[in-house]
Design a protein around this motif. Structure first.
Motif, PDB file in Angstrom:
ATOM      1  N   ARG A  12       0.824  -1.207   0.000  1.00 53.85           N
ATOM      2  CA  ARG A  12       0.000   0.000   0.000  1.00 53.85           C
ATOM      3  C   ARG A  12       0.863   1.264   0.000  1.00 53.85           C
ATOM      4  NH1 ARG A  12      -5.396   1.208   1.618  1.00 53.85           N
ATOM      5  NH2 ARG A  12      -5.628   3.426   2.086  1.00 53.85           N
ATOM      6  N   PHE A  13       1.958   1.226   0.751  1.00 53.62           N
ATOM      7  CA  PHE A  13       2.782   2.421   0.889  1.00 53.62           C
ATOM      8  C   PHE A  13       4.047   2.380   0.029  1.00 53.62           C
ATOM      9  CE2 PHE A  13       0.321   2.377   4.893  1.00 53.62           C
ATOM     10  CZ  PHE A  13      -0.301   3.612   4.750  1.00 53.62           C
ATOM     11  N   GLY A  14       4.134   1.400  -0.877  1.00 53.54           N
ATOM     12  CA  GLY A  14       5.228   1.349  -1.828  1.00 53.54           C
ATOM     13  C   GLY A  14       6.586   1.098  -1.201  1.00 53.54           C
ATOM     14  N   LEU A  15       6.620   0.226  -0.201  1.00 50.13           N
ATOM     15  CA  LEU A  15       7.856  -0.058   0.523  1.00 50.13           C
ATOM     16  C   LEU A  15       8.336  -1.471   0.228  1.00 50.13           C
ATOM     17  CD1 LEU A  15       6.751   1.439   3.960  1.00 50.13           C
ATOM     18  CD2 LEU A  15       8.171   2.561   2.212  1.00 50.13           C
ATOM     19  N   GLU A  16       9.593  -1.743   0.554  1.00 48.45           N
ATOM     20  CA  GLU A  16      10.154  -3.078   0.390  1.00 48.45           C
ATOM     21  C   GLU A  16      10.021  -3.911   1.662  1.00 48.45           C
ATOM     22  OE1 GLU A  16      14.134  -2.862  -1.019  1.00 48.45           O
ATOM     23  OE2 GLU A  16      13.653  -1.490  -2.663  1.00 48.45           O
ATOM     24  N   LEU A  37       7.039   1.723   9.691  1.00 49.75           N
ATOM     25  CA  LEU A  37       6.836   2.221   8.334  1.00 49.75           C
ATOM     26  C   LEU A  37       7.747   3.409   8.041  1.00 49.75           C
ATOM     27  CD1 LEU A  37       2.933   2.051   8.222  1.00 49.75           C
ATOM     28  CD2 LEU A  37       4.474   0.815   6.673  1.00 49.75           C
ATOM     29  N   THR A  38       7.876   4.296   9.019  1.00 48.44           N
ATOM     30  CA  THR A  38       8.687   5.502   8.823  1.00 48.44           C
ATOM     31  C   THR A  38      10.162   5.156   8.703  1.00 48.44           C
ATOM     32  OG1 THR A  38       7.049   6.724  10.115  1.00 48.44           O
ATOM     33  CG2 THR A  38       9.148   7.807   9.713  1.00 48.44           C
ATOM     34  N   MET A  39      10.642   4.208   9.505  1.00 53.22           N
ATOM     35  CA  MET A  39      12.029   3.772   9.372  1.00 53.22           C
ATOM     36  C   MET A  39      12.293   3.251   7.964  1.00 53.22           C
ATOM     37  SD  MET A  39      14.018   4.102  12.115  1.00 53.22           S
ATOM     38  CE  MET A  39      15.238   2.783  12.040  1.00 53.22           C
ATOM     39  N   ALA A  40      11.330   2.494   7.419  1.00 51.67           N
ATOM     40  CA  ALA A  40      11.505   1.938   6.074  1.00 51.67           C
ATOM     41  C   ALA A  40      11.420   3.022   5.008  1.00 51.67           C
ATOM     42  CB  ALA A  40      10.454   0.867   5.825  1.00 51.67           C
ATOM     43  N   LYS A  41      10.458   3.909   5.127  1.00 52.53           N
ATOM     44  CA  LYS A  41      10.255   4.939   4.098  1.00 52.53           C
ATOM     45  C   LYS A  41      11.414   5.922   4.053  1.00 52.53           C
ATOM     46  CE  LYS A  41       6.857   8.137   2.200  1.00 52.53           C
ATOM     47  NZ  LYS A  41       5.462   8.637   2.266  1.00 52.53           N
ATOM     48  N   THR A  42      11.967   6.283   5.205  1.00 46.87           N
ATOM     49  CA  THR A  42      13.066   7.250   5.254  1.00 46.87           C
ATOM     50  C   THR A  42      14.439   6.585   5.163  1.00 46.87           C
ATOM     51  OG1 THR A  42      13.080   7.196   7.688  1.00 46.87           O
ATOM     52  CG2 THR A  42      11.703   8.885   6.623  1.00 46.87           C
TER      53      THR A  42
END
Length: 278
Positions: A132-136, A190-195
Motif C-alpha cells: 500500500r505504501f510502496g515499501l520493500e 513504516l517511517t524507518m523503512a520509508k526514510t
C-alpha cells in the motif's frame, strides 16, 4: 552539543512515579546526562518529587487530544536536547554500558533496535501494508526506547511519522491494547523503512523487553540485570518491563532491581547534588 534522556508521563500519577524510578536508574548508571520529563499535569511538575529531573516540559493544550503512546510521535517538539534518547517510563537502565551506546548513536540521526520484515504478521499483515505504501519492508521494533537528533534528516523522519498518524492511521496501525488511542510501533516501523534510516542492531541489547521471559538474576559487582528468554540469556543496557504490575511481567525483578538502584544511588550522591553536577 547537548544530549539527554526524555520520558513522557500522561494520565494517572502512577506513570509519573514510574518515570521517577526510571530517572533514578539513569542517575545511577549515567549520572552526568540531564533528564527531561514531559507531563500533562502541571501539579506534578511543580511537586518536590519532580526535582530529580533537570528539565520539565508541560504538554500544551493543543496536544492534549492525543492518547497513550500517540504522544511519542511528537516527542521531537518536547525535547530540549540536540541528541535525545527517549525511554518509556516502565523501563530501567540496567547497565553502565548505556554510556558506550551513546557513543555508538553518533552514527545515527534516528534509530530503533529492530529487524526488517517483508512477510508475515506484526501488528498488521505485512505484505499488504508495504504494498500500500510502496515499501520493500517494514521495521519490526520495540518503541519503548529510541534515539533522535536535531537534524534535517530527523525532522523529515518525524514529519513522515506524523503524516502516517494524521492521515493514514486507520490502515497504518491498530488501536493500542491498553493505553487508549493508536499504537505507534507500526508507524515507527513504516517511517524507518520509508526514510531508510539505519537500524540499530538487536545484538547489542540496547533495549530488551520482559516479553516471554522465563528466568532472571541480578549481578551485584557491578550491578547488572540478566534476563532469560527462549533459553537465551541477555544483559540489557535498558530493560523494558512490559505489562508492569500485571501477572505476565516479572514484577519482583522490577521491585528488587529498583531497590538496589535506590540503595546504590543513596550511597553515592543525594539526587539534588547529582543534579547540580549534571
Amino acid at each position: 552539543m547537548s544530549e539527554g534522556y526524555i520520558l513522557i508521563s500522561t494520565g494517572p500519577e502512577k506513570y509519573f512515579d514510574m518515570a521517577i524510578q526510571a530517572a533514578k536508574s539513569m542517575r545511577l548508571f549515567d549520572p552526568m546526562r540531564p533528564i527531561c520529563i514531559a507531563c500533562d499535569d502541571e501539579r506534578l511538575l511543580d511537586s518536590p518529587k519532580a526535582d530529580i529531573f533537570t528539565n520539565k516540559y508541560l504538554i500544551p493544550d493543543d496536544m492534549l487530544h492525543l492518547k497513550g503512546t500517540e504522544f511519542h510521535l511528537f516527542v521531537n517538539r518536547m525535547s530540549p536536547f540536540d541528541r535525545t534518547m527517549y525511554v518509556d517510563a516502565d523501563c530501567l537502565i540496567a547497565s553502565s554500558r548505556i554510556v558506550a551506546i551513546w557513543e555508538k548513536l553518533k552514527e545515527y540521526h534516528v534509530t530503533f533496535p529492530g529487524i526488517e520484515r517483508s512477510s508475515g504478521f506484526w501488528r498488521l499483515e505485512i505484505p499488504p501494508l508495504i504494498e500500500r505504501f510502496g515499501l520493500e519492508f517494514i521495521v519490526q521494533l520495540n518503541g519503548g526506547v529510541f534515539f533522535f537528533d536535531r537534524s534535517p534528516e530527523a525532522e523529515d523522519f518525524f514529519k513522515v511519522a506524523q503524516d502516517f498518524f494524521i492521515n493514514h492511521r486507520d490502515v497504518a496501525t491498530v488501536k493500542h491494547r491498553k493505553g487508549g488511542g493508536f499504537s505507534n510501533e507500526s508507524i515507527w516501523g513504516l517511517t524507518m523503512a520509508k526514510t531508510r534510516m539505519k537500524i540499530y542492531p538487536l545484538s547489542d541489547c540496547w533495549n530488551i523487553s520482559t516479553l516471554k521471559w522465563s528466568a532472571w538474576h541480578i549481578g551485584e559487582a557491578p550491578l547488572s540485570l540478566h534476563l532469560t528468554k527462549s533459553d537465551s540469556s541477555y544483559q540489557p543496557a535498558i530493560c523494558h518491563f512490559i505489562g508492569l504490575g500485571q501477572g505476565h511481567c516479572p514484577n519482583d525483578l522490577y521491585a528488587k532491581f529498583s531497590e538496589m538502584i535506590n540503595i546504590q544511588l543513596n550511597q553515592k550522591l543525594p539526587p539534588q547534588q547529582t543534579l547540580k553536577n549534571a
